[in-house]
Enzyme design. Structure first.
Site, PDB file in Angstrom:
ATOM      1  N   GLN A   1       0.810  -1.220   0.000  1.00 33.74           N
ATOM      2  CA  GLN A   1       0.000   0.000   0.000  1.00 33.74           C
ATOM      3  C   GLN A   1       0.842   1.268   0.000  1.00 33.74           C
ATOM      4  O   GLN A   1       0.325   2.352  -0.258  1.00 33.74           O
ATOM      5  CB  GLN A   1      -0.945   0.021   1.204  1.00 33.74           C
ATOM      6  CG  GLN A   1      -2.024  -1.060   1.124  1.00 33.74           C
ATOM      7  CD  GLN A   1      -2.962  -0.967   2.302  1.00 33.74           C
ATOM      8  OE1 GLN A   1      -2.690  -1.510   3.351  1.00 33.74           O
ATOM      9  NE2 GLN A   1      -4.075  -0.268   2.142  1.00 33.74           N
TER      10      GLN A   1
ATOM     11  N   CYS B   1     -10.848   0.199   3.363  1.00 33.68           N
ATOM     12  CA  CYS B   1      -9.429   0.006   3.037  1.00 33.68           C
ATOM     13  C   CYS B   1      -8.846   1.356   2.669  1.00 33.68           C
ATOM     14  O   CYS B   1      -9.458   2.102   1.902  1.00 33.68           O
ATOM     15  CB  CYS B   1      -9.300  -0.960   1.864  1.00 33.68           C
ATOM     16  SG  CYS B   1      -7.590  -1.212   1.332  1.00 33.68           S
ATOM     17  N   LEU B   2      -7.665   1.660   3.193  1.00 34.71           N
ATOM     18  CA  LEU B   2      -7.029   2.948   2.886  1.00 34.71           C
ATOM     19  C   LEU B   2      -6.746   3.070   1.389  1.00 34.71           C
ATOM     20  O   LEU B   2      -6.601   4.180   0.887  1.00 34.71           O
ATOM     21  CB  LEU B   2      -5.726   3.101   3.677  1.00 34.71           C
ATOM     22  CG  LEU B   2      -5.889   3.238   5.198  1.00 34.71           C
ATOM     23  CD1 LEU B   2      -4.525   3.231   5.881  1.00 34.71           C
ATOM     24  CD2 LEU B   2      -6.650   4.512   5.554  1.00 34.71           C
TER      25      LEU B   2
ATOM     26  N   GLU C   1      -5.161  -7.693   5.874  1.00 34.57           N
ATOM     27  CA  GLU C   1      -3.773  -7.328   5.560  1.00 34.57           C
ATOM     28  C   GLU C   1      -3.042  -8.462   4.837  1.00 34.57           C
ATOM     29  O   GLU C   1      -2.239  -8.213   3.937  1.00 34.57           O
ATOM     30  CB  GLU C   1      -3.017  -6.908   6.824  1.00 34.57           C
ATOM     31  CG  GLU C   1      -3.610  -5.709   7.571  1.00 34.57           C
ATOM     32  CD  GLU C   1      -3.982  -4.543   6.675  1.00 34.57           C
ATOM     33  OE1 GLU C   1      -3.302  -4.302   5.662  1.00 34.57           O
ATOM     34  OE2 GLU C   1      -4.991  -3.873   6.978  1.00 34.57           O
TER      35      GLU C   1
HETATM   36 ZN    ZN Z   1      -6.576  -2.506   2.865  1.00 38.85          ZN
END
Ligand code: ZN
Length: 167
Positions: free
Chosen positions: A51, A88-89, A131
């Site tokens: 990410q 989710c970011l 994750e």
């Molecule tokens: Zn995520």
């Protein structure tokens, strides 16, 4: 320490399975520090290295009881079923009710190279699964039922187009 921009869907790094960490050294320690700083700033409860554009098997999380990290994590066991509004970011500002196993047990290494295990229900079980999905190049969008996924992708595309026109 540094804060990194969080990669968002459809960035290809999010779809790429991450490589295992071969050696836990200063670079990995720095990566974990940077990930924590980035996650807390976001803010979020979990973050995987892809990410921030690093295709390595490193995940971190903090569900309210302090910082945890796992290197080369594997999901050992899941059971039960729990539907939870998951976000989710990397798909910012969106939440969907996602059904997953309620319990999860995962194992990995810590920065000292020691094997550690986490096991839990609800939020802990959820964050472990979410994750570790990232490590395999899987986004929560892929965990949605087919119709909800189609709708979500359509909404994201429309939003992107609107943003594009606004530029
Ligand atoms: Zn995520």
């Amino acid at each position: 320490m540094a804060i990194f921009p969080i990669r968002v869907y459809p960035d290809p790094v999010l779809r790429t399975p991450a490589a295992p960490v071969a050696r836990i050294d200063g670079d990995i320690r720095r990566l974990v520090d940077d990930m924590f700083e980035t996650m807390y700033r976001a803010p979020g409860v979990g973050l995987a290295a892809p990410q921030i554009g690093v295709a390595l098997q490193v995940v971190i999380f903090d569900i309210g009881d302090g910082p945890h990290h796992l290197i080369n994590p594997v999901l050992l066991e899941t059971s039960g079923s729990w539907t939870f509004d998951e976000g989710c970011l990397s798909v910012p500002g969106r939440y969907w009710p996602v059904r997953r196993p309620g319990f999860a047990r995962a194992r990995g290494l810590n920065l000292a190279g020691k094997e550690i295990e986490y096991a839990g229900e609800e939020l802990l079980g959820r964050v472990l699964q979410h994750e570790i999905d990232h490590i395999g190049g899987i986004l929560l969008l892929e965990r949605l039922p087919r119709r909800a996924r189609k709708q979500a992708l359509k909404e994201i595309r429309e939003e992107e187009m609107l943003r594009g026109e606004g530029r």
